[in-house]
Design a protein around this motif. Sequence first.
Motif, PDB file in Angstrom:
ATOM      1  N   ALA A  24       1.777  18.841  -8.426  1.00 42.15           N
ATOM      2  CA  ALA A  24       3.099  18.544  -7.860  1.00 42.15           C
ATOM      3  C   ALA A  24       3.515  17.122  -8.205  1.00 42.15           C
ATOM      4  CB  ALA A  24       3.068  18.722  -6.344  1.00 42.15           C
ATOM      5  N   ARG A  25       4.816  16.914  -8.258  1.00 45.01           N
ATOM      6  CA  ARG A  25       5.376  15.573  -8.489  1.00 45.01           C
ATOM      7  C   ARG A  25       5.580  14.904  -7.137  1.00 45.01           C
ATOM      8  NH1 ARG A  25       7.911  12.437 -12.082  1.00 45.01           N
ATOM      9  NH2 ARG A  25       9.602  11.137 -11.339  1.00 45.01           N
ATOM     10  N   LEU A  32       2.129   5.285   6.659  1.00 43.60           N
ATOM     11  CA  LEU A  32       2.207   5.092   8.109  1.00 43.60           C
ATOM     12  C   LEU A  32       0.969   4.424   8.674  1.00 43.60           C
ATOM     13  CD1 LEU A  32       3.773   8.544   9.076  1.00 43.60           C
ATOM     14  CD2 LEU A  32       4.924   6.407   8.517  1.00 43.60           C
ATOM     15  N   GLY A  33       0.169   3.818   7.833  1.00 40.94           N
ATOM     16  CA  GLY A  33      -1.038   3.135   8.284  1.00 40.94           C
ATOM     17  C   GLY A  33      -2.231   4.074   8.301  1.00 40.94           C
ATOM     18  N   GLY A  34      -2.305   4.954   9.291  1.00 42.86           N
ATOM     19  CA  GLY A  34      -3.427   5.877   9.417  1.00 42.86           C
ATOM     20  C   GLY A  34      -3.307   7.108   8.544  1.00 42.86           C
ATOM     21  N   GLU A  35      -2.129   7.334   7.972  1.00 40.89           N
ATOM     22  CA  GLU A  35      -1.903   8.475   7.092  1.00 40.89           C
ATOM     23  C   GLU A  35      -0.696   8.178   6.213  1.00 40.89           C
ATOM     24  OE1 GLU A  35      -1.151  11.742   9.733  1.00 40.89           O
ATOM     25  OE2 GLU A  35       0.832  11.016  10.263  1.00 40.89           O
ATOM     26  N   LYS A  36      -0.524   9.042   5.209  1.00 46.18           N
ATOM     27  CA  LYS A  36       0.638   8.936   4.331  1.00 46.18           C
ATOM     28  C   LYS A  36       1.389  10.261   4.384  1.00 46.18           C
ATOM     29  CE  LYS A  36      -1.435   5.646   1.227  1.00 46.18           C
ATOM     30  NZ  LYS A  36      -1.850   5.309  -0.125  1.00 46.18           N
ATOM     31  N   VAL A  37       2.702  10.185   4.607  1.00 42.49           N
ATOM     32  CA  VAL A  37       3.545  11.364   4.533  1.00 42.49           C
ATOM     33  C   VAL A  37       4.098  11.372   3.106  1.00 42.49           C
ATOM     34  CG1 VAL A  37       5.614  12.501   5.398  1.00 42.49           C
ATOM     35  CG2 VAL A  37       4.093  11.294   6.975  1.00 42.49           C
ATOM     36  N   VAL A  38       3.783  12.450   2.381  1.00 45.26           N
ATOM     37  CA  VAL A  38       4.103  12.514   0.962  1.00 45.26           C
ATOM     38  C   VAL A  38       5.074  13.667   0.709  1.00 45.26           C
ATOM     39  CG1 VAL A  38       3.126  12.697  -1.345  1.00 45.26           C
ATOM     40  CG2 VAL A  38       1.793  11.613   0.468  1.00 45.26           C
ATOM     41  N   GLY A  60       6.545   9.145  -8.244  1.00 46.75           N
ATOM     42  CA  GLY A  60       6.796   9.375  -9.657  1.00 46.75           C
ATOM     43  C   GLY A  60       5.641   9.989 -10.415  1.00 46.75           C
ATOM     44  N   GLU A  61       4.451  10.008  -9.843  1.00 45.48           N
ATOM     45  CA  GLU A  61       3.314  10.579 -10.551  1.00 45.48           C
ATOM     46  C   GLU A  61       3.100  12.040 -10.162  1.00 45.48           C
ATOM     47  OE1 GLU A  61      -0.178   8.309  -9.572  1.00 45.48           O
ATOM     48  OE2 GLU A  61      -0.443   9.279  -7.652  1.00 45.48           O
ATOM     49  N   GLU A  62       2.264  12.722 -10.913  1.00 44.28           N
ATOM     50  CA  GLU A  62       1.881  14.091 -10.592  1.00 44.28           C
ATOM     51  C   GLU A  62       0.462  14.081 -10.047  1.00 44.28           C
ATOM     52  OE1 GLU A  62       2.562  16.909 -13.670  1.00 44.28           O
ATOM     53  OE2 GLU A  62       4.725  16.722 -13.473  1.00 44.28           O
TER      54      GLU A  62
END
Length: 84
Positions: A24-25, A32-38, A60-62
Amino acid sequence: IRPEDVYDALFAQVKVPGENMVRARVDIVENLGGEKVVHLRVGGLSFVGKFSAESKVREGEEVDVVFDMKKIHTFDKKTKKAIF
């Protein structure tokens, strides 16, 4: 599928290419500090994952993304009723 059931493949315990894993792109990364919402995209389909704070994903990366297939729910497009 809920964001907490979508994983960065580098941190997933069970990954089977072609069954529960896609490339996925990365459109947006919210740290968010304790996690990342991607925010991710495959073709015309957009979805969100909650990744570990240790994930190194960048906009921008896959990346390879893993789904917990036991947590996926599908719905009939016309009736909006759950299929399974």
